[in-house]
Write a protein that holds these residues in place. Structure first.
Motif, mmCIF file in Angstrom:
data_model
loop_
_atom_site.group_PDB
_atom_site.id
_atom_site.type_symbol
_atom_site.label_atom_id
_atom_site.label_comp_id
_atom_site.label_asym_id
_atom_site.label_seq_id
_atom_site.Cartn_x
_atom_site.Cartn_y
_atom_site.Cartn_z
ATOM 1 N N VAL A 36 -4.566 10.778 -0.896
ATOM 2 C CA VAL A 36 -5.682 10.508 -1.605
ATOM 3 C C VAL A 36 -6.721 11.619 -1.672
ATOM 4 N N ALA B 22 -6.393 0.903 -1.190
ATOM 5 C CA ALA B 22 -6.846 1.931 -2.413
ATOM 6 C C ALA B 22 -8.221 1.666 -2.702
ATOM 7 N N LEU C 4 -6.265 4.360 -7.881
ATOM 8 C CA LEU C 4 -7.707 4.324 -7.052
ATOM 9 C C LEU C 4 -9.030 3.955 -7.829
ATOM 10 N N GLN D 164 -1.094 4.260 -5.789
ATOM 11 C CA GLN D 164 -2.093 3.242 -6.355
ATOM 12 C C GLN D 164 -3.071 3.617 -7.273
ATOM 13 N N TYR E 241 0.842 -1.100 0.031
ATOM 14 C CA TYR E 241 -0.079 -0.060 -0.052
ATOM 15 C C TYR E 241 0.857 1.258 0.105
#
Length: 366
Positions: free
Chosen positions: A343, A223, A214, A212, A208
């Motif tokens: 994110v 993710a 998403l 990544q 992780y």
């Protein structure tokens, strides 16, 4: 010491972090990647790829691979389709990319051998991890009967206790993806030494970290959860959420690959690369929701199982620590906060429901 490294699949999640790690150490890096849409769609080109020799192409192209390996000192083979569930209905795609791709690479290396070949393998080849019975007996081969509950039991119905899984545990290949990864590592570990090349397979556990894909519903669990949370939806968790996984940060994984490339000639074979600790899937969902500032989006427990999924597996990383000097440095709470921060700067399409429907329509969810 090698100075020129080819990374197949080097534009992917792990590959980009490995590029950075190798460039910092002064390596010349060549990357081959076909930039598959499922992984790369909508993503800008990572700046690190401007500092390497990048060729967009498929590892199944013999002419391309013959040129790619020429002049290299080492190869890190990351190119692969990744996804346990998807592999069960896109069989030709997974076998072609993973196993034929590895065969074409090795065919090219016969003509232009390198000092060392390192292949990314997977924890999935173990199937269930190692367990201990109530009488202390170590149990390798575990088959779950979901009619009696989620957790595996012995012949008398007593619960089996999960324990760290070492490299000597025999494979239990429960998905097409697992089969292809096992074939990948066996091809490399068989063919490379026959032509004077050292070979290493790193069995990666749950990787992780930032970077990544998403919007790919078949990528790593965090993710997938992050994409849901970013779109204001709770993580969806199969079974009861108490299944345990071993997570390892992508920078630690990149470090492991560097160590495998630089290892002495007598260091070969298979090594587990994980965090060495476990956490339940439900806990992961709750922790990530809290880290992203959305603690009310508690995991949705589906109470269903996917074909090919396992219950528990945690890495015994003793061998990697002793022979590669590998030791994970990024703790999960710290890594999760970093992931959450990254994110929030991204956009992601939530395709989890679509992927689940694909599995359900084919009878791969029970």
């Amino acid at each position: 010491m090698p100075t020129r490294v080819l990374i197949t699949g080097g534009a992917g999640f792990i590959g980009r972090h490995l590029c950075r790690a190798l460039l910092r150490r002064g390596y010349d890096v060549r990357v081959i990647d076909d930039m598959v849409e499922q992984v790369h769609a909508g993503q800008p080109l990572d700046p690190v790829l401007r500092d390497v020799e990048l060729t967009v192409g498929n590892v199944r192209n013999p002419d391309l691979m013959a040129k790619a390996v020429r002049g290299m000192d080492a190869v890190v083979h990351l190119a692969a389709e990744v996804g346990v569930g998807q592999s069960m209905y896109e069989i030709d795609r997974y076998v072609g990319a993973n196993d034929l791709g590895t065969a074409v690479l090795l065919q090219a290396l016969i003509a232009s051998p390198v000092r060392r070949v390192v292949v990314a393998s997977s924890m999935s080849i173990y199937g269930e991890g190692l367990y201990r019975a109530a009488d202390g007996t170590v149990v390798e081969e575990v088959i779950r009967d979901l009619r009696g509950g989620w957790d595996p039991v012995d012949a008398d119905g007593n619960a089996l206790v999960p324990m760290p899984t070492p490299e000597w545990k025999r494979p239990a290949l429960a998905s097409v993806y697992a089969i292809t990864k096992f074939v990948q590592e066996r091809l490399v570990l068989t063919v490379a030494p026959a032509y004077g090349m050292r070979s290493v397979a790193l069995r990666l556990f749950n990787v992780y970290g930032p970077g990544q894909a998403l919007s790919n519903p078949y990528t790593g669990v965090l993710a997938i959860f992050a994409a849901r949370l970013l779109n204001g939806k709770p993580p969806q968790v199969f079974e009861d959420g108490q299944q345990r996984r071993d997570l390892v940060h992508v920078t630690d994984v990149a470090d492991a690959f560097v160590r495998a490339v630089e290892a002495p000639d007598d260091v070969c074979g298979v090594f587990n690369i994980g965090g060495g600790k476990t956490v339940t899937i439900r806990e992961l969902g709750m922790q990530l929701a809290a880290a992203m500032g959305r603690p009310k989006l508690v995991p949705e427990i589906l109470g269903k199982a996917r074909t090919g999924d396992i219950r528990h597996c945690v890495a015994d990383i003793t061998l990697a620590r002793e022979q590669l000097g590998f030791s994970p440095r990024r703790a999960l709470p710290e890594g999760m906060l970093e992931l959450a921060e990254w994110v929030h700067r991204q956009q992601a399409a939530d395709r989890v429901g679509e992927a689940r429907r694909e599995l359900e329509q084919r009878g791969l969810v029970a």
